[in-house]
Design an enzyme around this catalytic site. Structure first.
Site: not given
Length: 279
Positions: A12, A59, A193, A240
């Site tokens: 996402h 976030h 990441h 995540e």
């Protein structure tokens, strides 16, 4: 009774949303990323689910260090796109499904999962980018969406095993809901990441591809991956991926892999995507 017919997982990445919003999808850098989602758009048009349960992480839009729920389910009628500092994304308001959301909340809480009930919440790119990847840029999203936010930002996040078992509880909840509706569950975030520190830009394609294999072949093994292993093998934001395990836990053991997409890089992040249908 209602049933979960399939699970979908996708990254996402906020820059993906920006590329969509700014009309950059055909640029050489972005074209390989978006080409991998053409199958998903066709699949959703053919499948026409009645609702989506979308697992994502906020976030710092709806939550902050003042309040950090481990699991939070949106039970409102609608959810507006959040302003993440540069204005809300130009996407439709998300229409919720309060009846099913409240049923899932009740069922999972009685199943001994501590679910926070949210009756007002804006949703950020963690939720809207996956919808854009599946449906493009419509004037209205084609089905109802239940947001389910997971804390993977502030330590400690839930374990992969806890998430996997929550998925199983969600499947039980949906199957006890009195309707004939067909539900798709989506897990978002990842893949490998890291956004900060000496390893910023870290990508581990071998780990990512093995994780995609495991979703189809051995999810029980994926559920055993520790927090430390995620950090070591997938970077600090690779945690995540536990949200993908909620999706996988909500599916049958027997399933069919319909589509897979993997591409590096997209804004210093690995893009992963998979569609799994129950059989």
């Amino acid at each position: 009774m209602a049933k979960i017919i399939a699970g979908v997982a996708t990254s996402h990445i906020p820059a993906v949303g920006a590329a969509l919003d700014l009309g950059k999808t055909e640029e050489p850098y972005w074209q390989p990323v978006f080409k991998g989602y053409e199958k998903a758009k066709e699949w959703f048009k053919e499948t026409k689910p009645d609702a989506i349960i979308l697992i994502y992480n906020d976030h710092a839009s709806a939550f902050s260090l003042e309040m950090i729920p481990t699991f939070a389910i949106g039970c409102a009628d609608q959810f507006a796109p959040a302003d993440e500092g540069w204005g809300p994304r130009p996407v439709p308001v998300v229409h919720g499904y309060p009846e099913l959301a409240w049923h899932i909340a009740q069922s999972t809480i009685l199943d001994e999962f501590d679910m926070t009930i949210i009756n007002k919440m804006d949703v950020d790119h963690g939720l809207t980018v996956p919808l854009s990847l599946m449906f493009g840029q419509p004037t209205e999203w084609p089905c109802k969406v239940i947001p389910l936010a997971v804390n993977v930002v502030q330590y400690p996040p839930p374990t992969g095993n806890r998430c996997y078992n929550l998925g199983k509880a969600i499947q039980r909840a949906v199957e006890s809901f009195e309707s004939n509706e067909r539900i798709v569950i989506m897990g978002t975030g990842g893949m490998s990441h890291q956004l900060q520190g000496p390893r910023a830009g870290f990508i581990n394609s071998a780990f990512d591809k093995a994780f995609l294999d495991g979703l189809t072949q051995d999810p029980d093994a994926l559920a055993k991956i520790s927090h430390l292993t995620y950090v070591q093998e997938a970077g600090s934001e690779g945690i995540e991926l536990v949200m993908w395990l909620i999706m996988r836990g909500a599916l049958n053991q027997d399933l069919k892999e319909v589509h897979r997409h993997y591409h590096v890089p997209a804004s210093n992040t690995a893009v992963g995507h998979i569609i799994l249908e129950n059989v």
